[in-house]
Motif scaffolding. Structure first.
Motif, PDB file in Angstrom:
ATOM      1  N   ALA A  61       0.821  -1.209   0.000  1.00  0.00           N
ATOM      2  CA  ALA A  61       0.000   0.000   0.000  1.00  0.00           C
ATOM      3  C   ALA A  61       0.858   1.264   0.000  1.00  0.00           C
ATOM      4  N   ASP A  62       2.148   1.116   0.278  1.00  0.00           N
ATOM      5  CA  ASP A  62       3.065   2.253   0.344  1.00  0.00           C
ATOM      6  C   ASP A  62       3.734   2.441  -1.022  1.00  0.00           C
ATOM      7  N   PRO A  63       3.425   3.518  -1.758  1.00  0.00           N
ATOM      8  CA  PRO A  63       4.007   3.699  -3.095  1.00  0.00           C
ATOM      9  C   PRO A  63       5.527   3.849  -3.074  1.00  0.00           C
ATOM     10  N   ILE A  64       6.069   4.480  -2.008  1.00  0.00           N
ATOM     11  CA  ILE A  64       7.526   4.635  -1.913  1.00  0.00           C
ATOM     12  C   ILE A  64       8.194   3.277  -1.734  1.00  0.00           C
ATOM     13  N   ARG A  65       7.584   2.420  -0.903  1.00  0.00           N
ATOM     14  CA  ARG A  65       8.132   1.084  -0.683  1.00  0.00           C
ATOM     15  C   ARG A  65       8.104   0.267  -1.974  1.00  0.00           C
ATOM     16  N   ASN A  66       7.062   0.447  -2.782  1.00  0.00           N
ATOM     17  CA  ASN A  66       6.983  -0.260  -4.065  1.00  0.00           C
ATOM     18  C   ASN A  66       8.161   0.104  -4.956  1.00  0.00           C
ATOM     19  N   VAL A  67       8.470   1.406  -5.018  1.00  0.00           N
ATOM     20  CA  VAL A  67       9.589   1.850  -5.856  1.00  0.00           C
ATOM     21  C   VAL A  67      10.910   1.358  -5.283  1.00  0.00           C
ATOM     22  N   LYS A  68      11.055   1.418  -3.968  1.00  0.00           N
ATOM     23  CA  LYS A  68      12.287   0.932  -3.344  1.00  0.00           C
ATOM     24  C   LYS A  68      12.492  -0.559  -3.631  1.00  0.00           C
ATOM     25  N   ASN A  69      11.418  -1.322  -3.538  1.00  0.00           N
ATOM     26  CA  ASN A  69      11.526  -2.760  -3.828  1.00  0.00           C
ATOM     27  C   ASN A  69      11.998  -2.992  -5.256  1.00  0.00           C
ATOM     28  N   TYR A  70      11.492  -2.177  -6.180  1.00  0.00           N
ATOM     29  CA  TYR A  70      11.919  -2.327  -7.572  1.00  0.00           C
ATOM     30  C   TYR A  70      13.402  -1.994  -7.714  1.00  0.00           C
ATOM     31  N   LEU A  71      13.857  -0.926  -7.050  1.00  0.00           N
ATOM     32  CA  LEU A  71      15.263  -0.545  -7.158  1.00  0.00           C
ATOM     33  C   LEU A  71      16.176  -1.595  -6.534  1.00  0.00           C
ATOM     34  N   VAL A  72      15.699  -2.259  -5.487  1.00  0.00           N
ATOM     35  CA  VAL A  72      16.478  -3.366  -4.909  1.00  0.00           C
ATOM     36  C   VAL A  72      16.662  -4.467  -5.955  1.00  0.00           C
ATOM     37  N   ALA A 131      22.526   0.090  -2.146  1.00  0.00           N
ATOM     38  CA  ALA A 131      21.533  -0.499  -1.237  1.00  0.00           C
ATOM     39  C   ALA A 131      21.219   0.465  -0.090  1.00  0.00           C
ATOM     40  N   GLN A 132      22.240   1.138   0.421  1.00  0.00           N
ATOM     41  CA  GLN A 132      22.040   2.112   1.496  1.00  0.00           C
ATOM     42  C   GLN A 132      21.273   3.332   0.991  1.00  0.00           C
ATOM     43  N   GLN A 133      21.628   3.806  -0.189  1.00  0.00           N
ATOM     44  CA  GLN A 133      20.978   4.995  -0.733  1.00  0.00           C
ATOM     45  C   GLN A 133      19.504   4.728  -1.046  1.00  0.00           C
ATOM     46  N   ILE A 134      19.190   3.515  -1.471  1.00  0.00           N
ATOM     47  CA  ILE A 134      17.795   3.167  -1.751  1.00  0.00           C
ATOM     48  C   ILE A 134      16.952   3.304  -0.486  1.00  0.00           C
ATOM     49  N   GLU A 135      17.448   2.760   0.615  1.00  0.00           N
ATOM     50  CA  GLU A 135      16.688   2.804   1.870  1.00  0.00           C
ATOM     51  C   GLU A 135      16.621   4.212   2.458  1.00  0.00           C
ATOM     52  N   GLN A 136      17.604   5.040   2.162  1.00  0.00           N
ATOM     53  CA  GLN A 136      17.622   6.400   2.714  1.00  0.00           C
ATOM     54  C   GLN A 136      16.765   7.373   1.921  1.00  0.00           C
ATOM     55  N   ALA A 137      16.407   7.016   0.681  1.00  0.00           N
ATOM     56  CA  ALA A 137      15.617   7.919  -0.172  1.00  0.00           C
ATOM     57  C   ALA A 137      14.248   8.178   0.443  1.00  0.00           C
ATOM     58  N   GLN A 138      13.736   9.404   0.270  1.00  0.00           N
ATOM     59  CA  GLN A 138      12.502   9.816   0.929  1.00  0.00           C
ATOM     60  C   GLN A 138      11.316   9.976  -0.016  1.00  0.00           C
ATOM     61  N   ASN A 139      11.561  10.083  -1.318  1.00  0.00           N
ATOM     62  CA  ASN A 139      10.453  10.315  -2.241  1.00  0.00           C
ATOM     63  C   ASN A 139      10.737   9.689  -3.606  1.00  0.00           C
ATOM     64  N   GLU A 140       9.704   9.675  -4.458  1.00  0.00           N
ATOM     65  CA  GLU A 140       9.818   9.036  -5.764  1.00  0.00           C
ATOM     66  C   GLU A 140      10.797   9.773  -6.673  1.00  0.00           C
ATOM     67  N   THR A 141      10.867  11.097  -6.537  1.00  0.00           N
ATOM     68  CA  THR A 141      11.780  11.878  -7.383  1.00  0.00           C
ATOM     69  C   THR A 141      13.232  11.485  -7.132  1.00  0.00           C
ATOM     70  N   SER A 142      13.607  11.386  -5.855  1.00  0.00           N
ATOM     71  CA  SER A 142      14.987  11.005  -5.529  1.00  0.00           C
ATOM     72  C   SER A 142      15.265   9.560  -5.939  1.00  0.00           C
ATOM     73  N   LEU A 143      14.258   8.693  -5.858  1.00  0.00           N
ATOM     74  CA  LEU A 143      14.442   7.295  -6.274  1.00  0.00           C
ATOM     75  C   LEU A 143      14.612   7.195  -7.781  1.00  0.00           C
TER      76      LEU A 143
END
Length: 414
Positions: free
Chosen positions: A230-241, A269-281
């Motif tokens: 349900a978290d859109p940021i988590r969805n993008v982070k999962n994809y970047l992982v 991997a560290q930068q992915i988890e530290q990102a705060q929004n979709e733009t930075s991802l």
């Protein structure tokens, strides 16, 4: 066709732009089209194959048709000129010019009675459609092709057909019950396109082709991601992982040593988890593609023998170690003369020259990113004698470390 070479070039341009396109020489070839499968899924009582075939048959010569539907999907349809009784067609699409929000998709699907499974398949197709910021570039390509095949810009026209008109062309008929369900077909089509794109990206990274990799990743849209949480940021982070893992494997295929791959991968991997929004991802994804390509360009050991590979890895892993020819030969238990000849043959430079260049490159990095004193930088580069470091640095760069810092480095001393 007399313009076959030009047509193939045009279709190649569309493919590289991530735009679905089909050259159809027989209307029966439309049966397994992705767009047909999609319409058949949401409206199973419409005979969409027959409808599209009828639409193609009604296409007039010297016209380009643009079809719009209620999902804001767009298609371009061209009947190609030729002497054959069976005309050929190009169908481009589906594509969109704006990314759809979940609310827009939900509103578009409200009038259809869909099972949860069918709705999931429909959403996958909708989100997987490529998005282009503007049609101007595509229409320029289309007009250029039309000008060529119809021998003049005034010899053809563009006509728009809306979804409702397309429905009027479709004969209403119950879909035979013995046809296979289309949800599996759609899943395979969407997945095939996704994996084909990933494989092209991996190949580009494994060869260090920055321009090609950046072109491929530019076609990716965040809206196409599967909504697993349900978290859109988590969805993008999962994809970047996942993307980080894919790029790791691509760098490995480019014969980069795990020492370098692991260092870059861990940092991302560290930068992915530290990102705060979709733009930075999104920016991080672009950076990942570029950095992995550069990793392959700078550290690929393709074409080197096992002995030389071991030397290169040892140099990169510790510039402060004893990296002389004798030390390397003793470490590898080989004759120093043989090792010197082999290294020069495979790298085009002597071992001493190669080591000095690597040490100076690291010195440049430290001058650009730290306030360290030059003597300390020399020691970090494996050259304790600051005078020898200065001499070597000037020979390779053309400036002394001090001159470089004063004129080039952002850490200029006051």
């Amino acid at each position: 066709m007399k313009y076959e070479a030009e047509l193939n070039f045009f279709l190649k341009l569309l493919k590289n732009s991530n735009l679905p396109c089909r050259l159809i020489k027989n209307t029966s070839e439309c049966t397994n089209d992705l767009a047909i499968g999609f319409r058949r899924l949401i409206e199973p009582d419409m005979d969409w194959e027959a409808g599209l075939q009828k639409l193609l048959n009604l296409c007039e010569p010297n016209k380009i048709y643009r079809l719009l539907d209620e999902f804001t999907f767009r298609y371009l349809l061209i009947r190609l000129p030729g002497d054959s009784d069976l005309p050929a067609f190009i169908i481009i699409g589906p594509y969109m010019i704006n990314e759809l929000t979940p609310k827009t998709v939900l509103d578009s699907l409200q009038k259809y009675t869909l099972t949860p499974q069918t709705r999931s398949q429909v959403e996958k197709v909708i989100y997987a459609a490529p998005v282009i910021p503007s049609e101007n570039g595509l229409l320029t390509l289309i007009n250029t092709l039309g000008e060529y095949i119809w021998e003049g810009i005034n010899n053809f026209s563009l006509q728009e057909i809306h979804y409702e008109a397309f429905l009027d062309l479709e004969p209403v008929a119950k879909r035979p019950h013995d046809l296979e369900p289309v949800d599996a077909f759609l899943s395979m089509e969407v997945l095939s396109r996704q994996y084909a794109g990933e494989n092209r990206l991996m190949q580009a990274i494994s060869q260090g082709q920055i321009h090609k990799a950046e072109m491929l990743i530019s076609h990716f849209t965040l809206s196409s991601l599967e909504k697993r949480t349900a978290d859109p940021i988590r969805n993008v982070k999962n994809y970047l992982v996942i993307a980080n893992t894919i790029m790791r494997k691509a760098a490995e295929a480019g014969t980069v040593h795990p020492l370098h791959i692991d260092s870059l991968s861990s940092r991302f991997a560290q930068q992915i988890e530290q990102a705060q929004n979709e733009t930075s991802l999104r920016k991080l994804l672009n950076e990942m593609v570029r950095k992995y390509c550069l990793l392959v360009k700078n550290h690929s050991m393709k074409g080197y023998s096992l002995l030389v590979r071991k030397i290169l890895v040892r140099i990169d892993s510790d510039l402060t170690a004893d990296l002389s020819l004798k030390a390397q030969a003793d470490f590898l238990k080989v004759n120093s003369s043989y090792l010197s000849t082999l290294f020069k043959k495979e790298t085009g430079t002597t071992l001493t020259e190669y080591v000095n260049r690597k040490r100076v490159e690291h010195g440049i990095f430290l001058l650009n990113t730290t306030h360290m004193q030059i003597q300390a930088i020399a020691q970090c580069c494996g050259i304790p004698d600051v005078n020898y470091f200065t001499k070597t640095f000037k020979k390779i760069v053309g400036k002394t470390p001090k001159e470089y810092r004063n004129h080039v480095s952002p850490y200029t001393r006051q």
